[in-house]
Design a protein around this motif. Structure first.
Motif, PDB file in Angstrom:
ATOM      1  N   SER A 233       0.830  -1.208   0.000  1.00  6.76           N
ATOM      2  CA  SER A 233       0.000   0.000   0.000  1.00  6.76           C
ATOM      3  C   SER A 233       0.862   1.255   0.000  1.00  6.76           C
ATOM      4  O   SER A 233       0.575   2.221  -0.720  1.00  6.76           O
ATOM      5  N   GLU A 234       1.944   1.241   0.802  1.00 10.90           N
ATOM      6  CA  GLU A 234       2.835   2.398   0.867  1.00 10.90           C
ATOM      7  C   GLU A 234       3.450   2.707  -0.491  1.00 10.90           C
ATOM      8  O   GLU A 234       3.606   3.874  -0.870  1.00 10.90           O
ATOM      9  N   TYR A 235       3.833   1.655  -1.221  1.00 13.18           N
ATOM     10  CA  TYR A 235       4.481   1.839  -2.524  1.00 13.18           C
ATOM     11  C   TYR A 235       3.493   1.792  -3.679  1.00 13.18           C
ATOM     12  O   TYR A 235       3.890   1.738  -4.840  1.00 13.18           O
ATOM     13  N   LYS A 236       2.187   1.806  -3.314  1.00 12.06           N
ATOM     14  CA  LYS A 236       1.118   1.858  -4.314  1.00 12.06           C
ATOM     15  C   LYS A 236       1.223   0.728  -5.344  1.00 12.06           C
ATOM     16  O   LYS A 236       1.096   0.945  -6.548  1.00 12.06           O
ATOM     17  N   LEU A 237       1.462  -0.476  -4.861  1.00 15.78           N
ATOM     18  CA  LEU A 237       1.517  -1.645  -5.740  1.00 15.78           C
ATOM     19  C   LEU A 237       0.106  -2.154  -6.004  1.00 15.78           C
ATOM     20  O   LEU A 237      -0.737  -2.182  -5.110  1.00 15.78           O
ATOM     21  N   ASP A 238      -0.132  -2.575  -7.233  1.00 13.24           N
ATOM     22  CA  ASP A 238      -1.418  -3.204  -7.554  1.00 13.24           C
ATOM     23  C   ASP A 238      -1.510  -4.556  -6.852  1.00 13.24           C
ATOM     24  O   ASP A 238      -0.485  -5.216  -6.608  1.00 13.24           O
TER      25      ASP A 238
END
Length: 686
Positions: A316-321
């Protein structure tokens, strides 16, 4: 499965590896022949001594002379009798009756790769999978059944398809005839390594022999000198063998990848490969967290929900799908913060880079649709029960000092995220402040930017900082290349090939670029602080702004002063870990005692002034050190307890200094975050 043709590079590196082993064999046989000749000669000399005068002394001398040759000979052949035992104590064996679905998948992979079913299957908590066996000299000539180790931490981070690909890669190392050459070279390389470096039992044996008599002690000393000379010769040959083995090992990885791609499809390998760093980070982060809970007598009943929470937290922090219920990590995600432009082939690496592996997999042209994208733990009959048993085994040797209680996932989630929040800056700043020093900025006279808050912390602005860090890393690497610390002929920088001779010119170019980049970062930082200072002035908070900024900058200055003394203490005390003559120890210890008076005063001051910012465990370490009055060296012997207190204190003190400066920086930056929030501005706490 079809027989996969070996590549030209695999063939070339196999030939080089085999030739280097031939060099070793020739050298080894020459040493054996010389040792046999020496032994015969010494035996004849001993017999001659006894013939001249038969007595107890001449008999002992004859036996000592003969023992020199036999000691050398045994050193050269001892590897035949040794066996490399694998420590399996942390593993738990499972049977087909326990996990029928898992065993069915293993059987499917075994059939498709053309290997034998493992002798035994083990599981652990790790994020790993491997095929292993007890290797020895004789395992090159007689087949040895392999064991399979599966980490349930791995199964919690991959789909069934990805898991199948990982197993196929592991079995692929033993599947085809072409790979057996590499396996043979690996065994030979291991034997040479053990002969040169695994000598503990041999050294114990010759020490026992030397203690029998002064004659034998003298003979052993001569034998050790000769063996040292033999080792110097063998180490030179081993370097040649090992470099060529490493090159072959990298090709074996590519080959095993191709086998796995034919079994499970290349995409399943690619996705699992790039997710492994995140999975391993999450597992290790969970272990680190519970390492800090030992004093609290807290442990989980099942460690894996906590591991998965960390994995999804950072996703979530690195905005991964999230695809197929798992974070979709990519190479671009992994390299965002590493902007180094230097690359070269590391001849000592046994594995190719993930980037090279992925490029090779993508070039195979194999297409295989997904067949099962369920989480791999679906293969387990009773996942919860197994995970709890493995967790209990993982924590069974932890030295708790009392009765433990369960630490729940709810407690973990709250405490872990609070810890992250406590040790990071607000997300709105997009990592801008993470790796830069913001002291010494003239923000009152800075030109105000015509940018929004969001534009100030754009990805482009933040990436400038990581380009600077990448250049600093590259400058260090280039200095090492120019100094000859890397045994390479050429390297790539930003996609262009360079020779070692051009490293100095390239270094100058990067240093000029770095100076311009750092100037830009300084201007950006001044603009950012000027932007917030202007808001603070408009809200009547300029004094608070100045106060918090001043606290950070003063702690930054004091940090340099305090760490200077700490560095000197480390340097002065470093000799303690080395073999040092008695008179030198006494002289150097006097210098330690002299500088320690200043160091002790600093530790005492920081305990009194920053006590609230120091956790109880660290406070205990610092206090025990200050309370100790015993010397570090007395009666020609080190006081291990006192020395452990000294180094423990230095490490803890270093942590405290870094913590103080971070806290003051965070205090200031958290204040900046409140300036543009709606509503009342509130005080932040650390």
């Amino acid at each position: 499965m079809k027989n996969i043709a070996i590549s030209a590079d695999f063939r070339k590196n196999t030939i080089k590896a085999v030739l280097s082993i031939g060099l070793f064999i020739i050298t080894y046989l020459a040493l054996i022949a010389a040792t046999i000749g020496l032994t015969i000669g010494l035996c004849y000399l001993g017999i001659g001594l006894v013939s001249l005068k038969a007595s107890g002394i001449t008999f002992m001398l004859a036996l000592a002379l003969a023992s020199i040759g036999f000691l050398i000979m045994f050193f050269l052949v001892k590897f035949i009798f040794s066996q490399k035992k694998t420590d399996w104590s942390h593993l738990t064996e499972i049977k087909r009756s326990d996990e029928p679905r898992l065993f069915d998948l293993i059987q499917e992979v075994v059939n498709e790769t053309g290997t034998q079913f493992p002798k035994k299957v083990y599981v652990s908590t790790e994020v790993n999978a491997s095929v292993f066996y007890n290797s020895s000299f004789w395992s090159m000539f007689f087949p040895v059944k392999k064991n399979l180790h599966i980490g349930v931490g791995l199964m919690n981070a991959v789909t069934v398809d990805e898991f199948k690909g990982i197993l196929a890669h592991e079995f692929g190392h033993f599947s085809q005839r072409s790979m057996k050459v590499g396996s043979y070279v690996h065994n030979v390389n291991q034997i040479i390594h053990d002969m040169l470096y695994d000598n503990q039992s041999y050294e114990s044996m010759i020490t026992s022999w030397a203690n029998i008599s002064g004659y034998f002690s003298f003979a052993t000393a001569i034998g050790i000198k000769i063996i040292s000379g033999i080792q110097l010769i063998l180490k030179q040959v081993y370097n040649v063998v090992n470099i060529n083995y490493m090159a072959l090992s990298r090709e074996m990885e590519f080959h095993a990848d191709e086998i796995a791609a034919n079994v499970a499809g290349p995409q399943s390998l690619v996705t699992s490969l790039v997710r492994m760093d995140l999975a391993a980070h999450s597992y290790n982060g969970t272990l680190d967290f519970y390492g800090g809970k030992i004093r609290d007598l807290k442990k989980p009943s099942d460690i894996f929900p906590q591991m998965r929470h960390i994995m999804f937290f950072w996703a979530s922090e690195y905005k991964l799908d999230i695809i197929n219920g798992l974070p979709n990590a990519t190479l671009a995600n992994r390299t965002r913060f590493n902007k180094s432009k230097i690359s070269f082939s590391d001849q000592w690496s046994s594995h190719p880079s993930d980037k090279d592996r992925i490029n090779r997999l993508n070039s195979l042209g194999i297409t295989k649709p997904d067949s099962d994208v369920s989480l791999a733990t679906i293969l387990l009959t009773d996942q919860k029960s197994l995970q709890e048993r493995l967790t209990a085994k993982l924590f069974q040797n932890v030295p708790y000092e009392g009765e433990t209680s369960e630490h729940t996932l709810v407690e973990f989630t709250e405490e872990y995220e609070n810890s992250i929040s406590k040790n990071s800056f607000p997300k709105k700043f997009n990592n801008f402040f993470d790796d830069i020093d913001i002291s010494g900025i003239d923000y009152e006279n800075a030109a105000l930017p015509e940018l929004s808050e969001e534009q100030l912390f754009s990805r482009e602005s933040v990436d400038t900082i990581y380009h600077s860090l990448g250049m600093k890393q590259d400058i260090t690497t280039l200095n090492n290349i120019a100094a000859g610390l890397y045994k390479i002929k050429s390297f790539d920088y930003d996609g262009e090939r360079h020779t070692i001779a051009s490293a100095s010119n390239l270094l100058q170019k990067i240093e000029l670029e770095l100076a311009e980049t750092d100037k830009q970062i300084g201007n950006n930082t001044a603009s950012v602080l000027g932007y917030y200072y202007n808001i603070a002035k408009n809200k009547g908070l300029s004094e608070e702004f100045n106060s918090k900024y001043s606290l950070y900058t003063s702690s930054f200055t004091k940090f340099d002063e305090d760490t200077a003394v700490l560095r000197e203490m480390y340097e002065l005390a470093s000799f303690i870990h080395e073999t040092t003559p008695l008179d030198v120890i006494k002289r150097k210890m006097e210098k330690v005692y002299h500088k320690e008076r200043e160091f002790r005063e600093q530790v005492r001051t920081i305990l009194q002034s920053e006590g609230n910012a120091i956790d109880e465990e660290t406070k205990e370490v610092l206090t025990k050190y200050l309370d100790n009055t015993a010397p570090y060296f007395h009666s020609e012997a080190y006081n291990d307890y006192a020395i452990s207190l000294l180094f423990g204190c230095m490490n803890a003190y270093n942590t405290v200094l870094n913590r103080i400066i971070f806290n003051n920086k965070k205090h200031f930056i958290d204040f900046l975050a409140t300036l543009t929030e709606t509503g009342k501005i509130t005080e932040t706490t650390i």
